[in-house]
Design a protein around this motif. Structure first.
Motif, PDB file in Angstrom:
ATOM      1  N   GLY A  14       0.810  -1.208   0.000  1.00 57.94           N
ATOM      2  CA  GLY A  14       0.000   0.000   0.000  1.00 57.94           C
ATOM      3  C   GLY A  14       0.837   1.248   0.000  1.00 57.94           C
ATOM      4  O   GLY A  14       0.614   2.150  -0.789  1.00 57.94           O
ATOM      5  N   THR A  15       1.850   1.278   0.850  1.00 56.58           N
ATOM      6  CA  THR A  15       2.656   2.490   0.933  1.00 56.58           C
ATOM      7  C   THR A  15       3.412   2.725  -0.357  1.00 56.58           C
ATOM      8  O   THR A  15       3.664   3.842  -0.728  1.00 56.58           O
ATOM      9  CB  THR A  15       3.663   2.424   2.096  1.00 56.58           C
ATOM     10  OG1 THR A  15       4.043   1.078   2.278  1.00 56.58           O
ATOM     11  CG2 THR A  15       3.080   3.002   3.351  1.00 56.58           C
ATOM     12  N   GLU A  32       2.410   2.401  -3.222  1.00 53.24           N
ATOM     13  CA  GLU A  32       1.602   3.054  -4.237  1.00 53.24           C
ATOM     14  C   GLU A  32       1.560   4.558  -4.042  1.00 53.24           C
ATOM     15  O   GLU A  32       1.228   5.290  -4.937  1.00 53.24           O
ATOM     16  CB  GLU A  32       0.168   2.507  -4.188  1.00 53.24           C
ATOM     17  CG  GLU A  32       0.008   1.284  -5.067  1.00 53.24           C
ATOM     18  CD  GLU A  32      -1.167   0.454  -4.627  1.00 53.24           C
ATOM     19  OE1 GLU A  32      -2.146   1.035  -4.145  1.00 53.24           O
ATOM     20  OE2 GLU A  32      -1.087  -0.766  -4.748  1.00 53.24           O
ATOM     21  N   SER A  33       1.878   4.976  -2.849  1.00 54.34           N
ATOM     22  CA  SER A  33       1.828   6.407  -2.600  1.00 54.34           C
ATOM     23  C   SER A  33       2.889   7.096  -3.448  1.00 54.34           C
ATOM     24  O   SER A  33       3.932   6.532  -3.745  1.00 54.34           O
ATOM     25  CB  SER A  33       2.048   6.689  -1.119  1.00 54.34           C
ATOM     26  OG  SER A  33       3.410   6.560  -0.815  1.00 54.34           O
ATOM     27  N   THR A  71       5.145   9.172  -3.077  1.00 53.55           N
ATOM     28  CA  THR A  71       6.508   9.431  -2.628  1.00 53.55           C
ATOM     29  C   THR A  71       7.470   8.350  -3.097  1.00 53.55           C
ATOM     30  O   THR A  71       8.654   8.567  -3.183  1.00 53.55           O
ATOM     31  CB  THR A  71       6.572   9.515  -1.103  1.00 53.55           C
ATOM     32  OG1 THR A  71       5.737   8.505  -0.577  1.00 53.55           O
ATOM     33  CG2 THR A  71       6.169  10.875  -0.613  1.00 53.55           C
ATOM     34  N   PHE A  72       6.945   7.164  -3.342  1.00 46.97           N
ATOM     35  CA  PHE A  72       7.820   6.084  -3.787  1.00 46.97           C
ATOM     36  C   PHE A  72       7.908   6.091  -5.307  1.00 46.97           C
ATOM     37  O   PHE A  72       7.101   5.478  -5.980  1.00 46.97           O
ATOM     38  CB  PHE A  72       7.280   4.733  -3.332  1.00 46.97           C
ATOM     39  CG  PHE A  72       7.627   4.438  -1.904  1.00 46.97           C
ATOM     40  CD1 PHE A  72       8.743   3.700  -1.599  1.00 46.97           C
ATOM     41  CD2 PHE A  72       6.831   4.915  -0.875  1.00 46.97           C
ATOM     42  CE1 PHE A  72       9.069   3.430  -0.286  1.00 46.97           C
ATOM     43  CE2 PHE A  72       7.163   4.649   0.436  1.00 46.97           C
ATOM     44  CZ  PHE A  72       8.271   3.913   0.730  1.00 46.97           C
TER      45      PHE A  72
END
Lengths: 612, 261
Positions: A150-151, A153-154, A156-157
């Motif tokens: 999940g993270t 997909e944000s 920032t990545f």
């Protein structure tokens, strides 16, 4: 760095095999070097096959691994299988040479053969173990694979983190760097996400453990196109897979920088403590968010010769201006302040050091490089004043300094002030020092003078045919140990483009590896390459790398170097920080960063105990 | 001549897990724009002029690596902004598990705000910037980038199953009610009476640093709320100057000057 290389070099002597073209005795003269080298830019790696193969990847074993994998863990998609195969082909296609530190060659070979059946099982066991850990044993909810997805997909990545590790383009990267824990847990990968690479890293750890089980240490694997270098530091294993043709020592040196950067964020003491308590700890929890710092470091290592030379590059500046800046820093002090560093355009302007601290130990170039990298990687929000703990691993790997970082010329943000204190609570006092420095610089109009300072062009030297050089002096005028520096002009045409810059740096790296070869160090190399001629020369007083146009003659080059050395001598005061200024902040001895009681507190106080 | 060190009158701290957008919020407020930021190292100090007062804002790193520093940044804080990501339940849970205890060093009358950032990802109304000078191009840009279907946003995810995250659309995992409930628990943790404290609706925000939604409202509300604390502090200082951290730090550096010059 030098020291580490040296030790390794001694041990390494055992496995050295000279490529045929190098079989002549060492030569110090230009003529012999020239005849030895010919027009070969790089020694053919295949020649290295002459060395003993200690352990070879057996195709039967690898098929074992792939066959067993699904039964170990049915969940992951097929790309896991592909990766294992990738790893196998990468290492087995060209009959890789695994070099270790064998005590006895003959028995070693036999031992390796005997163990080969076991090793397949061992690899499977290793992988199975890694999988179990991944499936959430002792993993906090936050780092569960689903949430991690999940993270990612944000927005920032971006960058290389979400690269497809099964793609050809991933394999094509010039230099991969992996960091893993002794339990085989991924900690960092330069390209691609660590999760996707966990089985690849498992195989790496299996290689390390396999060689370790016979009381050896794996050092490198050579295949036709890649050099794989291993470095074990405490509970961490660092691996570099490179097609850059750099020497093993150079690659190992770069892995050391990666290790030092990790230490600079966490300290050696807390890393060992964490892994003592929990062998399979996921260090990414603590390093989360620092990937950019490591990425930045690796990019710098590839593009900035400071790392190769283990020396710092300072911005050329009229000595009167440099002195006045130093005086400004010398006057703005507060208790427990140990270093004041002024940086412009990512190069040093001046560095002022605390007297008693610097008598105790010297500031190593590697530590300065880490500081500069930290500044570069944290510059996104430049209006604020940053206060952060940082460890200087070569100064003291177990304790923190507190770094105050602030830009003096917002919004341009090219001039940066870095103040290091040993006192965690000193932010406001140190910020007050910045205020004083800002004021003094305002009255002396320093900022506009700094803005005019720039690196120089090689044409200023006035030597025709000379295209570029790097000069690192050892003879320091001051009588106490000084920060190692080097000077180098801008890379100009024909080295203007990124590719050409890299090509020149690669040539320098090659010269450097020949000069510093552990088996046969050289003092002078005259190297006629395809599009330029290079000359590298090491004496007790300096190390010099020069690049000439291809038509230069040997005699010409030598005259040119004489002229160049004369020019450098003349410009010395402008090119280098000649007499590093000092101040005394009379720190309370117990607060000194050298293993005082308070440091112990600092490192334990940093939240690590609460994690265990 | 730059002005002499503007002595901060009051301290405000941003806390929260990494990647929730603390730096972006502050950046949106101070610089009026949204920018990709890198992970903060340690903490960053900012001074904001608010009327006649200087408000210091500490933007802290959310990474566990810097956890131990949190209580130092919080010491003597008059307001703490606890930030979470509305699309990430765990980021709210972390506030209670990891960050709340750091605020033990804050002032006894510290004001707590609970802020759910990245509201633009779940809430169409957060696409309309509520900043006074919201740039139109900002909005169009974000419309393009973040127009996820909002089908699921009506039903809040139960905390135990983050499985739905694997889908393309990001939907709201933390509702306003969750934040209000956390605020209640914080008051209880601090031993504060709910009736005499600020009401939840005043200090629970949903914001978007990307569009600017509610960002000014957040910071300006907080600044107004800490004003009484500034006045009280000034008053207290006249009687006993030792209570104040900033002032004692100032004394420290004055001592230094005597020592070295």
């Amino acid at each position: 760095m030098e020291r580490a290389n040296h030790q390794e070099g001694e041990a390494q002597g055992v496995r050295i095999c000279d490529p045929p073209s190098e079989s002549n005795p060492p030569a110090d003269t230009l003529a012999t070097s020239l005849s030895l080298l010919g027009n070969h830019m790089f020694p053919d790696p295949v020649e290295r096959l002459g060395s003993t193969t200690v352990s070879r990847d057996d195709p039967a074993n690898s098929s074992d691994v792939t066959a067993e994998e699904p039964s170990v863990d049915a969940e992951p998609p097929s790309n896991q299988l592909m990766k294992l195969e990738t790893e196998d082909t990468e290492t087995s296609e060209s009959q890789p040479v695994v070099s270790a530190q064998p005590a006895d060659r003959g028995t070693e070979d036999a031992a390796a053969d005997n163990d080969q059946n076991d090793s397949g099982e061992f690899v499977v066991a290793m992988l199975a173990k890694a999988k179990l850990e991944e499936q959430g044993i002792g993993v906090k909810g936050r780092s569960s694979p689903l949430l991690e997805a999940g993270t990612q997909e944000s927005p920032t990545f971006t960058s290389h983190r979400d690269e497809d590790v099964t793609a050809d383009s991933w394999r094509q990267h010039r230099k991969h760097v992996f960091v893993l824990s002794e339990a085989g847990k991924p900690i960092y990968s330069r390209y691609g996400s660590e999760e996707a690479l966990s089985s690849t890293m498992g195989v790496m750890m299996a290689l390390v453990s396999f060689v370790q089980s016979s009381d050896n240490i794996i050092r490198s694997v050579y295949s036709e196109e890649h050099t794989v270098v291993f470095l074990q530091k405490g509970p961490l294993v660092l691996v570099c897979v490179s097609s850059s043709r750099q020497s093993e020592q150079q690659l190992r040196g770069e892995l050391m920088y990666v290790y030092y950067q990790i230490i600079s964020m966490l300290t050696q003491a807390s890393i060992s403590r964490i892994f003592e308590h929990k062998k399979n700890y996921d260090l990414r929890r603590l390093l989360a968010g620092s990937e950019k710092i490591l990425d930045g470091l690796l990019n710098l290592v590839d593009s900035d010769p400071s790392f190769l030379l283990a020396a710092v590059h300072c911005l050329p500046l009229a000595s009167s201006l440099r002195d006045s800046l130093s005086q400004i820093l010398q006057k703005a002090i507060t208790p427990n302040l140990v270093f004041s560093i002024l940086i412009a355009k990512n190069q040093l302007l001046t560095i002022v050091q605390e007297k008693t601290v610097i008598e105790d130990t010297r500031l190593e170039p590697a530590d300065v490089h880490l500081l500069l990298n930290l500044i570069g990687a944290s510059s996104a929000f430049q209006a604020g004043e940053i206060w952060t703990p940082i460890c200087l691993p070569l100064f003291n790997p177990d304790c923190y300094f507190y770094a105050y970082i602030s830009y003096l010329d917002p919004p341009d943000c090219t001039v940066c002030l870095l103040l290091l204190s040993t006192d965690k609570e000193a932010f406001y006092a140190v910020a007050e020092c910045k205020r004083k420095i800002e004021e003094a610089m305002e009255t002396q109009n320093s900022l506009s003078l700094i803005a005019k300072a720039q690196s120089y062009s090689v044409s200023q030297v006035g030597v025709s045919d000379l295209r570029h050089f790097m000069y690192k002096p050892f003879d320091v005028p001051d009588n106490y140990r000084q920060l190692t520096q080097f000077t180098s002009p801008e890379m100009e045409a024909p080295y203007g483009s990124e590719e050409e810059k890299m090509r020149l740096l690669d040539l320098y790296r090659y010269m450097h590896s020949r000069i510093h070869s552990t088996s046969r160090p050289l003092k002078l190399i005259y190297h006629v390459a395809e599009r330029e001629t290079l000359l590298a020369w090491v004496t007790s007083k300096f190390e010099l790398y020069t690049c000439f146009s291809p038509l230069v003659t040997k005699a010409c080059a030598i005259t040119a170097i004489t002229k160049l050395l004369r020019w450098i001598k003349k410009e010395e005061d402008r090119l280098f920080i000649r007499y590093p200024p000092k101040y005394s902040t009379t720190p309370n001895p117990s607060k000194s960063s050298r293993g005082g009681k308070s440091d112990q507190q600092d490192s334990t106080d940093n939240g690590f105990l609460s994690l265990l | 001549m730059p002005d002499k060190m503007k002595r901060p009158d009051v301290k405000l701290v941003l806390l929260g897990d990494m990647n929730v957008g603390k730096t972006s919020l502050l950046h949106r407020y101070m610089e009026r724009k949204f920018k990709e930021t890198v992970s903060t190292v340690g903490g960053a100090f900012f001074l904001k002029q608010w009327g006649p007062y200087n408000i210091s804002i500490w933007d802290t790193a959310g990474r566990e690596q810097f956890h131990g520093l949190g209580s130092m940044y919080c010491r003597g804080a008059a307001a703490v902004i606890l930030t979470y990501d509305v699309t990430n339940w765990q980021s709210l849970a972390e506030l209670e598990e990891r960050f709340l205890s750091l605020t033990d060093t804050a002032n006894h009358d510290c004001i707590y705000a609970i802020v759910g950032n990245k509201a633009d990802l779940t809430d169409p109304k957060a696409h309309l910037s509520r900043t006074s000078d919201g740039q139109p191009e900002d909005q169009t840009e974000c419309e393009e980038e973040r127009t996820e279907p909002q089908v699921l946003s009506a039903c809040p995810t139960p905390p135990a199953s983050p499985a739905s995250l694997s889908g393309v659309m990001l939907h709201k995992q933390v509702t306003h009610e969750d934040a209000v409930a956390l605020y209640g628990r914080i008051l209880r943790y601090k031993g504060l009476d709910e009736k005499s404290s600020l009401p939840a609706e005043k200090v629970c925000f949903e914001t978007s640093a990307k569009t600017g939604y509610n960002v000014d409202a957040l910071f300006e509300t907080m600044f107004d709320l800490v004003l009484p604390s500034i006045l009280r502090k000034r008053h207290e200082n006249q009687e006993s100057p030792t209570v104040d951290l900033e002032d004692s730090q100032g004394a420290h550096s004055r001592k230094a000057r005597i020592g070295c010059c």
